[in-house]
Design a protein around this motif. Structure first.
Motif, PDB file in Angstrom:
ATOM      1  N   PRO A 284     -44.941  19.461  14.263  1.00 54.04           N
ATOM      2  CA  PRO A 284     -45.050  19.654  13.148  1.00 54.04           C
ATOM      3  C   PRO A 284     -45.738  20.958  13.699  1.00 54.04           C
ATOM      4  O   PRO A 284     -45.865  21.535  12.823  1.00 54.04           O
ATOM      5  N   ASP A 285     -45.715  21.771  14.711  1.00 56.50           N
ATOM      6  CA  ASP A 285     -45.605  22.993  14.954  1.00 56.50           C
ATOM      7  C   ASP A 285     -44.581  24.077  14.887  1.00 56.50           C
ATOM      8  O   ASP A 285     -44.393  25.573  15.598  1.00 56.50           O
ATOM      9  N   ALA A 286     -43.438  23.509  15.285  1.00 56.57           N
ATOM     10  CA  ALA A 286     -42.228  24.181  15.824  1.00 56.57           C
ATOM     11  C   ALA A 286     -41.348  24.598  14.092  1.00 56.57           C
ATOM     12  O   ALA A 286     -41.165  23.891  13.375  1.00 56.57           O
ATOM     13  N   VAL A 287     -40.377  26.553  14.308  1.00 58.36           N
ATOM     14  CA  VAL A 287     -39.665  26.083  13.357  1.00 58.36           C
ATOM     15  C   VAL A 287     -38.576  25.670  13.467  1.00 58.36           C
ATOM     16  O   VAL A 287     -37.958  25.500  15.239  1.00 58.36           O
ATOM     17  N   VAL A 288     -37.999  25.475  12.059  1.00 52.33           N
ATOM     18  CA  VAL A 288     -36.437  23.901  12.363  1.00 52.33           C
ATOM     19  C   VAL A 288     -35.368  24.843  11.719  1.00 52.33           C
ATOM     20  O   VAL A 288     -35.749  25.821  10.700  1.00 52.33           O
ATOM     21  N   THR A 289     -34.827  25.104  12.736  1.00 51.58           N
ATOM     22  CA  THR A 289     -33.292  26.135  12.083  1.00 51.58           C
ATOM     23  C   THR A 289     -32.102  25.221  12.302  1.00 51.58           C
ATOM     24  O   THR A 289     -32.084  24.426  12.711  1.00 51.58           O
ATOM     25  N   ASP A 290     -31.139  25.574  11.510  1.00 51.08           N
ATOM     26  CA  ASP A 290     -29.576  24.704  11.435  1.00 51.08           C
ATOM     27  C   ASP A 290     -28.347  25.438  12.006  1.00 51.08           C
ATOM     28  O   ASP A 290     -28.174  26.960  12.139  1.00 51.08           O
ATOM     29  N   VAL A 291     -27.492  24.466  12.757  1.00 46.99           N
ATOM     30  CA  VAL A 291     -26.088  25.893  12.193  1.00 46.99           C
ATOM     31  C   VAL A 291     -24.449  25.574  11.377  1.00 46.99           C
ATOM     32  O   VAL A 291     -23.793  25.706  11.581  1.00 46.99           O
ATOM     33  N   GLY A 292     -25.376  24.370  10.146  1.00 51.73           N
ATOM     34  CA  GLY A 292     -24.638  24.117   9.389  1.00 51.73           C
ATOM     35  C   GLY A 292     -23.609  25.364   8.355  1.00 51.73           C
ATOM     36  O   GLY A 292     -24.212  26.280   8.084  1.00 51.73           O
ATOM     37  N   SER A 293     -22.258  25.376   8.321  1.00 55.37           N
ATOM     38  CA  SER A 293     -21.430  26.212   7.690  1.00 55.37           C
ATOM     39  C   SER A 293     -21.277  26.196   5.970  1.00 55.37           C
ATOM     40  O   SER A 293     -20.951  26.814   5.423  1.00 55.37           O
ATOM     41  N   VAL A 294     -22.379  25.790   5.710  1.00 60.24           N
ATOM     42  CA  VAL A 294     -22.788  25.604   3.758  1.00 60.24           C
ATOM     43  C   VAL A 294     -24.491  25.386   3.588  1.00 60.24           C
ATOM     44  O   VAL A 294     -24.776  24.948   4.502  1.00 60.24           O
ATOM     45  N   LYS A 295     -24.989  26.547   3.208  1.00 60.36           N
ATOM     46  CA  LYS A 295     -26.240  26.134   2.995  1.00 60.36           C
ATOM     47  C   LYS A 295     -26.704  26.482   1.582  1.00 60.36           C
ATOM     48  O   LYS A 295     -28.257  25.793   1.747  1.00 60.36           O
ATOM     49  N   GLY A 296     -26.419  26.549   0.121  1.00 63.57           N
ATOM     50  CA  GLY A 296     -27.798  26.386  -0.446  1.00 63.57           C
ATOM     51  C   GLY A 296     -28.008  24.345  -0.735  1.00 63.57           C
ATOM     52  O   GLY A 296     -28.819  24.368  -0.923  1.00 63.57           O
ATOM     53  N   PRO A 297     -26.746  23.640  -0.031  1.00 64.51           N
ATOM     54  CA  PRO A 297     -27.526  22.180  -0.737  1.00 64.51           C
ATOM     55  C   PRO A 297     -27.902  22.073   0.579  1.00 64.51           C
ATOM     56  O   PRO A 297     -28.494  21.021   0.257  1.00 64.51           O
ATOM     57  N   ILE A 298     -28.157  21.785   1.661  1.00 61.62           N
ATOM     58  CA  ILE A 298     -28.715  21.848   2.543  1.00 61.62           C
ATOM     59  C   ILE A 298     -29.891  22.341   2.174  1.00 61.62           C
ATOM     60  O   ILE A 298     -30.851  21.530   2.956  1.00 61.62           O
ATOM     61  N   ALA A 299     -30.466  23.747   2.556  1.00 53.76           N
ATOM     62  CA  ALA A 299     -31.906  23.809   1.876  1.00 53.76           C
ATOM     63  C   ALA A 299     -32.829  23.447   0.712  1.00 53.76           C
ATOM     64  O   ALA A 299     -33.071  23.108   0.938  1.00 53.76           O
TER      65      ALA A 299
ATOM     66  N   PHE B 173     -41.034  22.049   4.491  1.00 51.37           N
ATOM     67  CA  PHE B 173     -39.776  22.718   4.050  1.00 51.37           C
ATOM     68  C   PHE B 173     -39.930  24.340   4.682  1.00 51.37           C
ATOM     69  O   PHE B 173     -39.092  24.932   5.031  1.00 51.37           O
ATOM     70  N   ALA B 174     -41.195  24.517   4.609  1.00 51.89           N
ATOM     71  CA  ALA B 174     -41.458  26.096   4.546  1.00 51.89           C
ATOM     72  C   ALA B 174     -41.150  26.638   6.416  1.00 51.89           C
ATOM     73  O   ALA B 174     -40.710  27.678   6.320  1.00 51.89           O
ATOM     74  N   ARG B 175     -41.280  25.436   7.423  1.00 57.48           N
ATOM     75  CA  ARG B 175     -41.153  25.927   7.931  1.00 57.48           C
ATOM     76  C   ARG B 175     -39.473  26.309   8.575  1.00 57.48           C
ATOM     77  O   ARG B 175     -38.881  25.979   9.572  1.00 57.48           O
ATOM     78  N   TYR B 176     -38.811  25.668   7.829  1.00 60.04           N
ATOM     79  CA  TYR B 176     -36.749  25.612   7.900  1.00 60.04           C
ATOM     80  C   TYR B 176     -36.521  26.871   7.788  1.00 60.04           C
ATOM     81  O   TYR B 176     -36.628  26.957   6.112  1.00 60.04           O
ATOM     82  N   VAL B 177     -35.843  27.425   8.730  1.00 61.63           N
ATOM     83  CA  VAL B 177     -35.197  28.251   7.774  1.00 61.63           C
ATOM     84  C   VAL B 177     -33.688  28.259   8.331  1.00 61.63           C
ATOM     85  O   VAL B 177     -33.646  27.724   9.614  1.00 61.63           O
ATOM     86  N   PRO B 178     -32.670  28.469   7.045  1.00 61.37           N
ATOM     87  CA  PRO B 178     -31.428  27.657   7.765  1.00 61.37           C
ATOM     88  C   PRO B 178     -30.415  28.774   8.151  1.00 61.37           C
ATOM     89  O   PRO B 178     -30.720  30.080   7.718  1.00 61.37           O
TER      90      PRO B 178
END
Lengths: 361, 361
Positions: A87-102, A112-117
């Motif tokens: 609940p306190d972590a920033v979550v990011t990813d390394v996916g090569s397409v961004k719009g559909p994941i976000a 979702f606000a803690r997710y930085v694509p």
């Protein structure tokens, strides 16, 4: 311009493939505490044995950043679960397409606000932890596509993580990112696939005539089909738009194959495109200027010229020898970055050469 | 199998571009007396200053071999003139399309039997003598397409010349050669051009996301359009036939872009094509066999395995890590040439690993 980022707190990397393992190695080398998770415990253990972090039965709940490095098709699911688990972590990813994941994360997770694509532009035709490298991201572009609700603090955490690996951070709108990767990555990948797949009709003995050119063009076609299936279907709309344009170009090319002037004009457009990519990974195309030197028609003139240019110590980007048939004289065009051109010209004139500078085509 | 060729008598190289200059350098290094001619005297002088031979106002008439290395569009003319000028010389060329040139020479010159068509498969995206190298032909394929009337002696002269440069000689029917180069050189070149020319519609800032993949695919698109105009129009019939097949594939690809299974199947065909080109320049694809080793689920197992494989000293062509989800166990597949596979497997079993060998896909 940017303050040196503080090392982040403990990082959890989910997915110990090539990118996740390499990230673990780069962060561990920078002194970050990295935990590795993978559905395949042996993959995670292999990555850990290569220095990518440690594997624990129980992951501590003081994780500051979660990096999702799983196959593209389940990134959104894993991101949503990570937002819940930490609940306190920033979550990011390394996916090569961004719009559909976000979009998927925004629809499915209240956090979702803690997710930085993000998308580090690095990889290879190899897969799995065994080909991982702590230097995979060095000087490569790492794109962050900020999404609605991301705080400046969350963004800073991911920027800092990316910079710790030696990557260059670029921020872009997700839709623009997806269009850009369709253009500079997904379409080139499929062109490589088309070239390589066409060999299925080629007799094996004809392959003896294959040189370096076709090997370069088809190198990335050797990449994992399972991974690219996911990347391409996720970005199918943008990729289809580009491929339809390529199909028009191909039809035109077939028509002009024995019309030398039209054919050459098209080859020049391609040459210009290839030149626009010169320079190092992820850097902007350089602003290059040519300095032209007249070469007197005498033995060793060119040797002397090379010697002089070498003495000056400029970084020569390219050079070309041309010839004026009427005046029976040769020219050497030396391409250097714009700020160096005038000094190079002046130095050459100082040593007795006829030289002038002009912007490249 | 082949006797070491005697060094030929004096050689005349006509055309001091990249290939002609490199040939002059390779032959001069091998002790051959090389004379250089070029319409541009400064090109010939540059080549001579780099060690490619000497430039003379009058060429002696004891020339044993003439190599025509001019632009493709006037090779036939220059060959016919050389057959006339040097009545005792064998004349060959370096043109990348063979049928049309051989036909033209046979129609126009009564001395056509002394013309041995040939094609060293070497070059680069650069042009002109300044980027020449005495090693340009080393380990590359040099194709000879014997034509009607060639004596075994004439063929031997050209074979010997090619081998002196370090090239590997392959003999082929001219029509087969032209079909093969359409497949493995001309079509890949145009695929590179199509990829690079498509960048004309891409915003400059999107190029920041370009990685190594697109750079590899578009490298050869940077080649001289003037030269490729001649190559492609000369071989237009064969190239068009191949491009029409590529256009069909592209249409199919566009249709299946969001059909994951069909898309992946097509990507696999491409991957297989790319793999068929593995191995060194001009060599036949290797007969590679995989040896698979089970990796126990314990830390450092993989490190020990690498150590053991390294100790054995085999030349590993490729390797891949796979995983059996049901049995929770990992496997390492090690690809080696067929004659080594059984020994590698035996050595591994000897050190306590579970290993077996099987032919690669």
């Amino acid at each position: 311009m940017v303050a040196e980022p503080a090392a982040p707190g403990p990082v959890l990397v989910i997915g110990a493939g090539l990118v996740g393992s390499s990230l673990g190695m780069a962060l561990s080398r920078a002194g970050v505490d990295v935990t590795l998770e993978d559905l395949s415990r042996s993959h995670a253990l292999v990555a850990a044995s290569l220095g990518a972090g440690h594997v624990s039965a129980v992951v501590s709940d003081d994780i500051a950043v979660v990096v999702v490095a799983t196959p593209p098709s389940n990134i959104a699911d894993v991101v949503c679960r990570a937002l819940e688990r930490f609940p306190d972590a920033v979550v990011t990813d390394v996916g090569s397409v961004k719009g559909p994941i976000a979009d998927a994360v925004a629809q499915r997770s209240p956090h979702f606000a803690r997710y930085v694509p993000s998308h580090p532009m690095a990889g290879s035709q190899f897969t799995g932890p065994m080909t991982a490298s702590a230097d995979l991201f060095r000087d490569r572009t790492w794109v962050i596509t900020p999404s609605a609700g991301n705080t400046e603090e969350s963004l800073d955490v991911v920027r800092g993580l990316a910079r710790l690996t030696g990557a260059v951070v670029v921020e872009l709108d997700a839709e623009l990112h997806d269009e850009a990767v369709a253009q500079v990555s997904h379409v080139p990948h499929l062109m490589s696939i088309l070239t390589a797949s066409h060999l299925r009709g080629v007799p094996g003995e004809n392959l003896r005539l294959a040189g370096q050119g076709i090997r370069d063009v088809t190198r990335i076609a050797g990449s994992d089909p399972g991974l690219w299936r996911q990347i391409l279907t996720t970005n199918a709309v943008a990729v289809r738009e580009e491929l339809l344009e390529v199909a028009d170009d191909l039809a035109y090319l077939i028509r002009v194959l024995d019309h030398p002037d039209e054919l050459e004009a098209f080859l020049r457009i391609g040459q210009h495109g290839a030149q626009s990519l010169r320079g190092k990974h992820g850097q902007e195309p350089k602003d290059v200027v040519s300095v032209t030197v007249e070469i007197p028609d005498e033995p060793r003139a060119l040797g002397r010229l090379f010697g002089d240019v070498g003495d000056f110590g400029f970084n020569v980007e390219d050079f070309e020898l041309t010839h004026d048939a009427v005046r029976e004289v040769g020219y050497l065009s030396i391409s250097v970055e714009r700020p160096q051109a005038e000094q190079l010209r002046a130095n050459l004139v100082g040593r007795g050469w006829k030289a002038w500078s002009h912007s490249g085509a």
